[in-house]
Design a protein around this motif. Structure first.
Motif, mmCIF file in Angstrom:
data_model
loop_
_atom_site.group_PDB
_atom_site.id
_atom_site.type_symbol
_atom_site.label_atom_id
_atom_site.label_comp_id
_atom_site.label_asym_id
_atom_site.label_seq_id
_atom_site.Cartn_x
_atom_site.Cartn_y
_atom_site.Cartn_z
ATOM 1 N N THR A 42 -16.698 -5.006 19.308
ATOM 2 C CA THR A 42 -17.580 -6.134 19.612
ATOM 3 C C THR A 42 -16.726 -7.329 20.004
ATOM 4 O OG1 THR A 42 -17.637 -6.826 17.284
ATOM 5 C CG2 THR A 42 -19.417 -5.381 18.062
ATOM 6 N N SER B 249 -22.911 -11.824 22.859
ATOM 7 C CA SER B 249 -21.857 -10.968 22.327
ATOM 8 C C SER B 249 -21.842 -9.690 23.156
ATOM 9 C CB SER B 249 -22.099 -10.632 20.852
ATOM 10 O OG SER B 249 -21.913 -11.769 20.035
ATOM 11 N N THR B 250 -20.746 -8.975 23.094
ATOM 12 C CA THR B 250 -20.574 -7.775 23.913
ATOM 13 C C THR B 250 -20.194 -6.590 23.040
ATOM 14 O OG1 THR B 250 -19.823 -9.107 25.790
ATOM 15 C CG2 THR B 250 -19.316 -6.760 25.851
ATOM 16 N N LEU B 251 -20.818 -5.439 23.306
ATOM 17 C CA LEU B 251 -20.453 -4.182 22.669
ATOM 18 C C LEU B 251 -19.764 -3.307 23.705
ATOM 19 C CD1 LEU B 251 -20.617 -2.085 20.312
ATOM 20 C CD2 LEU B 251 -22.775 -1.325 21.325
ATOM 21 N N SER C 144 -17.196 -11.390 20.370
ATOM 22 C CA SER C 144 -18.056 -12.548 20.098
ATOM 23 C C SER C 144 -17.229 -13.811 20.309
ATOM 24 C CB SER C 144 -18.587 -12.495 18.658
ATOM 25 O OG SER C 144 -19.346 -11.317 18.457
#
Length: 319
Positions: free
Chosen positions: A73, A53-55, A75
């Motif tokens: 975020t 996942s990316t923030l 996902s």
């Protein structure tokens, strides 16, 4: 704290005029007064779904005028939970005093400003008589991209492709009241060589648009592929097109559609002709001929978020 307003996705969905929003975002690029640090981009393991996942943290500051930061975020596996891949919140700030003016749900704000930025680019890069559009992808962005492009060009026929044909049908059903015809299609190849604008918004890691299929006069709008290992267009498409980005700051560093061809020597950074700052100030003319193939790569920019946040805050508060 009592003065903080909360602006919902529903409000944004019901109060967006793409012509107004495109003009707002264009004015922010043209004025070029917003301070935008490079976005924070952090990938985190998500072992429960066997995928990262990316923030994303996207701050922007227009000194003594307005400011804000988006916390997002991403996902990619959220489909299995029946949730959107992108979720987030925008915190709209008082640029003078530093307090919070509004909490804005970021889902609709993001898709609206993203679609508006693509349409802003299209004003400079697509043919003025562009009347046909192929939409590749059936996510939250698709309907918004179609509507935004149709607000700046005389679109009469729209074709929608997705891996799930039912979703393509659903998009066309949702657009049945619009002034253009919308048709779901089974394969990209059915229409890619016939339309004047191709808009692509997917999470694909391998190309869906191939240069061999592109024809003179087309405009290619690449919105997905937000990571360096993702891409929506192959090297031939990049080589055949005159390439533009939303900003050099992010466009040259964040998406595989640009990063991979540069790394492989297919193009160099100097081959990227201009960004939205240059286009909106007429530093670069954009499309030069009707036969030119143009390509716009969008990765998103905090200036766009701030412009949109200001737009919706004024709508909400009647300022």
């Amino acid at each position: 704290m009592n003065n903080i307003v909360q602006i919902s996705n529903d409000f944004i969905e019901s109060n967006t005029d793409f012509s107004e929003l495109i003009q707002q975002i264009g004015s922010y690029f043209k004025q070029n007064e917003v301070l935008v640090p490079m976005r924070h981009h952090h990938d985190f393991p998500n072992p429960k779904v066997n995928s990262d996942s990316t923030l994303l943290l996207m701050p922007a500051w227009n000194p003594s005028k307005d400011a804000g930061v988006k916390v997002v975020t991403v996902s990619p596996e959220n489909g299995q939970f029946d949730l959107p891949s992108i979720q987030g919140t925008y915190i709209y700030l008082d640029a003078t005093k530093g307090g919070v003016k509004a909490i804005i749900e970021a889902k609709s704000l993001t898709v609206k400003r993203t679609a508006a930025a693509s349409a802003l680019a299209s004003k400079y890069l697509s043919r003025k008589d562009a009347s046909t559009l192929l939409m590749i992808g059936t996510g939250a962005l698709s309907i918004n991209l179609i509507k935004a492009h149709a607000s700046v060009r005389p679109i009469k026929d729209v074709f929608v492709w997705g891996r799930n044909f039912q979703k393509a049908q659903d998009i066309c059903y949702a657009l049945k009241a619009e002034d253009f015809n919308c048709t779901p299609i089974e394969t990209i190849e059915q229409k890619i060589s016939e339309v004047t604008i191709i808009s692509c918004a997917t999470l694909s890691k391998s190309p869906l648009v191939f240069g061999a299929k592109l024809q003179p006069g087309q405009h290619l709008d690449l919105v997905g592929a937000y990571k360096k290992d993702m891409r929506e267009a192959d090297n031939d498409a990049i080589k055949k097109a005159t390439v533009f980005v939303d900003t050099f700051q992010g466009g040259l560093k964040e998406s595989g559609d640009i990063v991979i061809p540069i790394a492989e020597g297919i193009i160099s950074e100097s081959d990227i002709k201009a960004d939205l700052f240059s286009l909106t100030t007429n530093t670069h003319v954009g499309r030069k001929t009707n036969n030119e193939i143009t390509l716009f790569k969008s990765v998103g920019h905090a200036l766009e978020d701030l412009a949109a946040a200001s737009y919706y805050y004024k709508k909400f508060t009647n300022e």
